[in-house]
Design an enzyme around this catalytic site. Structure first.
Site, PDB file in Angstrom:
ATOM      1  N   CYS A 316       0.803  -1.212   0.000  1.00  0.00           N
ATOM      2  CA  CYS A 316       0.000   0.000   0.000  1.00  0.00           C
ATOM      3  C   CYS A 316       0.840   1.269   0.000  1.00  0.00           C
ATOM      4  CB  CYS A 316      -0.862  -0.031   1.249  1.00  0.00           C
ATOM      5  SG  CYS A 316      -1.866   1.412   1.449  1.00  0.00           S
ATOM      6  N   ARG A 413     -12.689   0.027  -5.484  1.00  0.00           N
ATOM      7  CA  ARG A 413     -12.472   0.245  -4.066  1.00  0.00           C
ATOM      8  C   ARG A 413     -12.058   1.699  -3.781  1.00  0.00           C
ATOM      9  NH1 ARG A 413      -8.112  -1.034  -0.064  1.00  0.00           N
ATOM     10  NH2 ARG A 413      -9.313  -1.830   1.656  1.00  0.00           N
TER      11      ARG A 413
HETATM   12  P1  IMP Z   1      -1.225  -6.785   3.963  1.00  0.00           P
HETATM   13  O1  IMP Z   1      -1.805  -7.940   4.725  1.00  0.00           O
HETATM   14  O2  IMP Z   1      -0.279  -5.973   4.784  1.00  0.00           O
HETATM   15  O3  IMP Z   1      -0.588  -7.237   2.690  1.00  0.00           O
HETATM   16  O4  IMP Z   1      -2.439  -5.814   3.607  1.00  0.00           O
HETATM   17  C1  IMP Z   1      -3.593  -6.259   2.935  1.00  0.00           C
HETATM   18  C2  IMP Z   1      -4.649  -5.173   2.953  1.00  0.00           C
HETATM   19  O5  IMP Z   1      -4.199  -4.031   2.235  1.00  0.00           O
HETATM   20  C3  IMP Z   1      -5.951  -5.525   2.268  1.00  0.00           C
HETATM   21  O6  IMP Z   1      -6.807  -6.307   3.054  1.00  0.00           O
HETATM   22  C4  IMP Z   1      -6.541  -4.156   1.950  1.00  0.00           C
HETATM   23  O7  IMP Z   1      -7.192  -3.569   3.048  1.00  0.00           O
HETATM   24  C5  IMP Z   1      -5.320  -3.318   1.678  1.00  0.00           C
HETATM   25  N1  IMP Z   1      -5.048  -3.135   0.244  1.00  0.00           N
HETATM   26  C6  IMP Z   1      -5.224  -3.989  -0.765  1.00  0.00           C
HETATM   27  N2  IMP Z   1      -4.774  -3.474  -1.920  1.00  0.00           N
HETATM   28  C7  IMP Z   1      -4.320  -2.245  -1.630  1.00  0.00           C
HETATM   29  C8  IMP Z   1      -3.727  -1.193  -2.417  1.00  0.00           C
HETATM   30  O8  IMP Z   1      -3.475  -1.318  -3.604  1.00  0.00           O
HETATM   31  N3  IMP Z   1      -3.422  -0.047  -1.751  1.00  0.00           N
HETATM   32  C9  IMP Z   1      -3.669   0.106  -0.427  1.00  0.00           C
HETATM   33  N4  IMP Z   1      -4.168  -0.857   0.345  1.00  0.00           N
HETATM   34  C10 IMP Z   1      -4.497  -2.025  -0.250  1.00  0.00           C
END
Ligand code: IMP
Length: 505
Positions: A316, A413
């Site tokens: 993100c 989204r």
């Molecule tokens: P991770 O577990 O740290 O990889 O975060 C996953 C979460 O990031 C997802 O459940 C979403 O809430 C968020 N997310 C998914 N795609 C994106 C993006 O492209 N930008 C920002 N947040 C994202």
């Protein structure tokens, strides 16, 4: 007065200074129980209970039916992404709801007119033979035969129709039999596959001898009242996604996740209200939110669960690009208090890359943890493995707001209206993660780590953890940067990282 160890979570959260999971540590408690006795069962939403606090993110490189099925079998739940057509997403949900452990519910079939060549092609593509032949070539058609390896092995004419080579002397099982009964039948018949048929002779499912040996029992499986696996599915906040919600409910979805990077909008509130009014039996998770005011508004709109996080995701870039968001530990703590007062559980979403992060999210009041990174790269995540130049086995993992995912539809989204989409501002990146193997091995590792963590805190389960958070017997401390260095590996000339899922930077 004698000094007291650490501070309460309330005192940990100083006004105006958001903190991340790595900014604090939890002080140990007293251990008088075995870690295996730690109870990780939890409430995901008002009505959905899980045996494990693990939920996979609705992302197109994380959750489709394979992830959702295995995670539910193991005790968590998957949320199917919506970077697809309505029917495709509903079909993913249907596959989870129809899944029965050990039964192949959507087997590959052929019609009588297919050729021996077609069988070879399936064998090459999927690695199996033993293909049911149905009258009309449909998976739920009337069963007329089965083609096995032995029927085609020495067949010189690859253009021959399967109807001429198939076995018609069939051993079948009746629909509704248990896996145990099916396995007994397979054993006695000495065949490789056992087709299960209904009273009209239509194919319902298939049991394979090869699977027989590896079938595990899943005592923690997340199931509904009808003993079907639980599954969630995400939708956007847009009115045009209302038919999507209808199709998902029709397919049997348990939890609808209304998915927006900034969930506190009139669009989302309208969507939640509409879903709750139209389908009162389906639980709705609203989000994402990070402040108390946002959480309150979604709860007032009718949300049965809240998804917390704006910007902490591993893929993100939102906080940098938009200048809006919140450090995740603070966001979880603040919103969980509001949720608790209303009986609405919160789901800490994003920024978890170690077992310790999960433990911290739960210790700050989250009832469950949503993860993308942790589940990306497992065997059940969508996409094929590939090797980098050094021979490391990888899978793709991308943010839904990466340019690539947005091009495939993921921008719903981030944009509230369809015509907003002409210019795309990426809020995520696309990359790769290393192979984490099958969930059957990986989830037990996460479970054991988390149980040991709670044992170290001296709490017997998530209920006790939240109790200790409230009565302030759970103590915390900030970590200075020196403390963080001290808590990591240091001083060695070299070492091999075998840490708890630590990613290399
Ligand atoms: P991770 O577990 O740290 O990889 O975060 C996953 C979460 O990031 C997802 O459940 C979403 O809430 C968020 N997310 C998914 N795609 C994106 C993006 O492209 N930008 C920002 N947040 C994202």
């Amino acid at each position: 007065m004698e000094a007291r160890d650490g501070v309460s979570a309330r005192d940990l959260m100083q006004p105006g200074r958001g903190i991340a999971y790595d900014d604090f540590i939890i002080l140990p408690g007293h251990i008088d129980f075995h870690y295996q006795d730690v109870d990780l069962s939890t409430q995901l939403t008002r009505r959905v209970r899980l045996q494990l606090p693990f939920v996979s993110s609705p992302m197109d490189t994380v959750t489709e039916h394979k992830m959702a099925i295995k995670l539910a079998l193991l005790g968590g739940m998957g949320v199917i992404h919506y970077n697809n057509a309505i029917e495709e997403q509903a079909d993913e949900v249907r596959r989870v709801k129809r899944y029965e452990n050990g039964f192949i519910t959507a087997p590959v079939v052929l019609g009588p007119g297919a050729t021996v060549e077609d069988v070879f092609a399936i064998k090459e593509r999927y690695g199996f033979s033993g293909i049911p032949i149905t009258e009309d070539g449909r998976p739920d058609g009337r069963l007329v035969g089965i083609v096995t390896n032995r029927d085609i092995e020495f067949e010189p004419d690859r253009g021959r129709p399967v109807s001429e080579v198939m076995t018609t002397d069939l051993v079948t099982g009746p629909a509704g039999i248990t896996l145990q009964e099916a396995n007994d039948l397979l054993r006695r018949s000495k065949k490789g596959k056992l087709p299960i048929i209904d009273a009209e002779g239509r194919l319902v499912s298939l049991v394979s001898r090869r699977d027989l040996l590896k079938n595990r029992d899943y005592p923690l499986a997340s199931k509904d009242e009808r003993k079907q696996l639980r599954v969630g599915a995400a939708v956007s906040t847009r009115d045009e996604d209302r038919p999507r919600v209808e199709a998902l409910v029709e397919a049997g979805v348990d939890v609808v996740v209304v998915d927006a990077a900034q969930g506190d909008s009139v669009y989302e509130i309208d969507m939640i209200r509409w879903i709750k009014a139209t389908f009162p039996d389906v639980d709705v998770i609203g989000g994402n939110v990070v402040t108390r005011a946002q959480a309150r508004r979604l709860i007032e709109a009718g949300a049965d669960g809240l998804r917390i996080g704006m910007g902490p995701g591993s893929i993100c870039t939102t906080q940098g690009v938009m200048a809006v968001g919140r450090a995740q530990a603070t966001a979880v703590y603040m919103t969980a208090q509001v949720g608790r007062a209303a009986g609405v559980p919160v789901l800490a979403d994003g920024g978890v890359s170690t077992i310790g992060h999960m433990a911290k999210a739960l210790a700050l009041g989250a009832s469950a943890v949503m993860m993308g990174y942790m589940f990306a790269g497992t065997e059940e995540a969508p996409g094929e493995y590939f090797y980098d130049g050094h021979g490391v086995r990888l899978k793709r993992y991308r943010g839904m707001a990466s340019i690539e995912a947005m091009a495939a539809g993921g921008d719903k989204r981030y944009m509230t209206k369809a015509d907003d989409r002409k210019v795309k501002v990426a809020q995520g990146v696309s990359g790769a993660v290393t192979d984490k193997g099958p969930l059957d091995d990986y989830v037990p590792y996460l479970v054991q780590g988390l149980k040991q963590s709670l044992q170290d805190m001296g709490v017997l389960g998530l209920a006790q953890l939240h109790e200790a958070l409230r009565d302030e017997s759970l103590r915390f401390e900030r970590r200075s940067s020196a403390a963080q260095l001290e808590g990591g590996v240091h001083g060695l000339y070299s070492y091999k990282d075998s840490g708890l899922g630590l990613r290399s930077k």
